[in-house]
Design a protein around this motif. Structure first.
Motif, PDB file in Angstrom:
ATOM      1  N   ARG A 105       2.733  -8.682   5.811  1.00 55.51           N
ATOM      2  CA  ARG A 105       1.648  -7.768   6.188  1.00 55.51           C
ATOM      3  C   ARG A 105       0.786  -8.353   7.301  1.00 55.51           C
ATOM      4  O   ARG A 105       0.190  -7.617   8.093  1.00 55.51           O
ATOM      5  CB  ARG A 105       0.781  -7.437   4.970  1.00 55.51           C
ATOM      6  CG  ARG A 105       1.500  -6.616   3.916  1.00 55.51           C
ATOM      7  CD  ARG A 105       0.567  -6.183   2.796  1.00 55.51           C
ATOM      8  NE  ARG A 105       1.262  -5.356   1.808  1.00 55.51           N
ATOM      9  CZ  ARG A 105       0.658  -4.514   0.984  1.00 55.51           C
ATOM     10  NH1 ARG A 105      -0.670  -4.406   1.000  1.00 55.51           N
ATOM     11  NH2 ARG A 105       1.356  -3.809   0.121  1.00 55.51           N
ATOM     12  N   ASN A 109      -0.293  -5.874  10.402  1.00 59.43           N
ATOM     13  CA  ASN A 109      -1.664  -5.363  10.456  1.00 59.43           C
ATOM     14  C   ASN A 109      -2.561  -6.313  11.243  1.00 59.43           C
ATOM     15  O   ASN A 109      -2.940  -7.377  10.754  1.00 59.43           O
ATOM     16  CB  ASN A 109      -2.190  -5.192   9.029  1.00 59.43           C
ATOM     17  CG  ASN A 109      -3.508  -4.467   8.972  1.00 59.43           C
ATOM     18  OD1 ASN A 109      -4.149  -4.241   9.987  1.00 59.43           O
ATOM     19  ND2 ASN A 109      -3.913  -4.090   7.773  1.00 59.43           N
ATOM     20  N   TYR A 213       3.680   0.644   3.653  1.00 58.85           N
ATOM     21  CA  TYR A 213       2.494  -0.040   4.187  1.00 58.85           C
ATOM     22  C   TYR A 213       2.584  -0.145   5.708  1.00 58.85           C
ATOM     23  O   TYR A 213       1.618   0.165   6.427  1.00 58.85           O
ATOM     24  CB  TYR A 213       2.377  -1.428   3.571  1.00 58.85           C
ATOM     25  CG  TYR A 213       1.246  -2.264   4.122  1.00 58.85           C
ATOM     26  CD1 TYR A 213      -0.035  -2.161   3.590  1.00 58.85           C
ATOM     27  CD2 TYR A 213       1.448  -3.152   5.175  1.00 58.85           C
ATOM     28  CE1 TYR A 213      -1.081  -2.924   4.091  1.00 58.85           C
ATOM     29  CE2 TYR A 213       0.413  -3.917   5.686  1.00 58.85           C
ATOM     30  CZ  TYR A 213      -0.854  -3.804   5.138  1.00 58.85           C
ATOM     31  OH  TYR A 213      -1.883  -4.552   5.660  1.00 58.85           O
ATOM     32  N   VAL A 217       0.013   1.607   8.451  1.00 59.75           N
ATOM     33  CA  VAL A 217      -0.747   0.823   9.416  1.00 59.75           C
ATOM     34  C   VAL A 217      -0.444   1.281  10.832  1.00 59.75           C
ATOM     35  O   VAL A 217      -1.353   1.442  11.663  1.00 59.75           O
ATOM     36  CB  VAL A 217      -0.436  -0.676   9.251  1.00 59.75           C
ATOM     37  CG1 VAL A 217      -0.985  -1.485  10.438  1.00 59.75           C
ATOM     38  CG2 VAL A 217      -1.008  -1.209   7.956  1.00 59.75           C
TER      39      VAL A 217
END
Length: 224
Positions: A105, A109, A213, A217
């Protein structure tokens, strides 16, 4: 790259009081933007003031001088990038492959982990021993957290250390490699990366969760 939005230009931010035109955070955001685009040498008080259309004297309401501003940039890097990776390594996970998805992640992000800021700090550290010392401490904290992540799932110490180094240095260099991947291309590689990093096969649910996810994003970035 667009200029950072100042408090005076963003109704969602806290209103300014009296004759104050910019906040300390505005100065810091402007300096971060310049640091990432032009390096530490480009972070000059007069140029920042000109870019925000304010008097240079207002800078001294918030900072004692340029060195104080540079210290604040370094502190920001520690409180964001390093803290974020350590937090992701320590995040709850049922399997090591899920734990590694938490680390992935950071590369998806930029609000969680700013790769361009990391590159800028590393470039700055090559010419500043003091910054290099801070950088090394940050690297050690991240690697320690990643090592403990593997140890949580009962990897032997030496193997945990080796796997932590592999995933960390790959994460650092991924964006710098400039592979020109689409998001779909990148996501297609995730199961293989997880096997390479952990020696274990991820579940379909783990892959789907990370893909969701990543898409959320990316969609948010496009709409902002």
């Amino acid at each position: 790259m667009s200029d950072p939005i100042l408090h005076r230009d963003d109704p969602a931010k806290d209103p300014l009081i009296g004759n104050v035109k910019v906040t300390r955070q505005d100065w810091l955001n402007a300096a971060l933007s310049v640091l990432k685009s032009g390096g530490v040498e480009a972070v000059k008080v007069a140029d920042l003031a000109s870019g925000m259309n304010v008097s240079r004297s207002s800078f001294y309401w918030y900072f004692n001088g340029r060195t104080d501003l540079l210290d604040a940039l370094l502190d920001h890097w520690e409180r964001t990038n390093t803290a974020a990776m350590v937090a992701q390594a320590n995040a709850p996970a049922r399997t090591i492959t899920e734990a590694c998805c938490n680390i992935f992640r950071c590369n998806i992000n930029t609000a969680l982990f700013d790769n361009r800021l990391d590159f800028a700090i590393r470039d700055w550290a090559r010419r500043a021993p003091r910054v290099n010392a801070v950088l090394k401490a940050g690297d050690e904290a991240r690697l320690e957290a990643l090592t403990h992540m593997f140890l949580r799932f009962e990897y032997p110490q030496l193997e945990a250390t080796a796997r932590a180094r592999v995933i960390y240095y790959m994460q650092l260099g991924y964006d710098d490699a400039n592979l020109g991947e689409t998001l779909d291309d990148r996501l297609a590689m995730v199961p293989g990366y997880l096997v390479a990093f952990t020696g274990r096969v991820p579940t379909a649910a783990e892959i789907q969760s990370f893909a969701s996810y990543a898409r959320d994003v990316t969609d948010a970035d496009r709409s902002s």
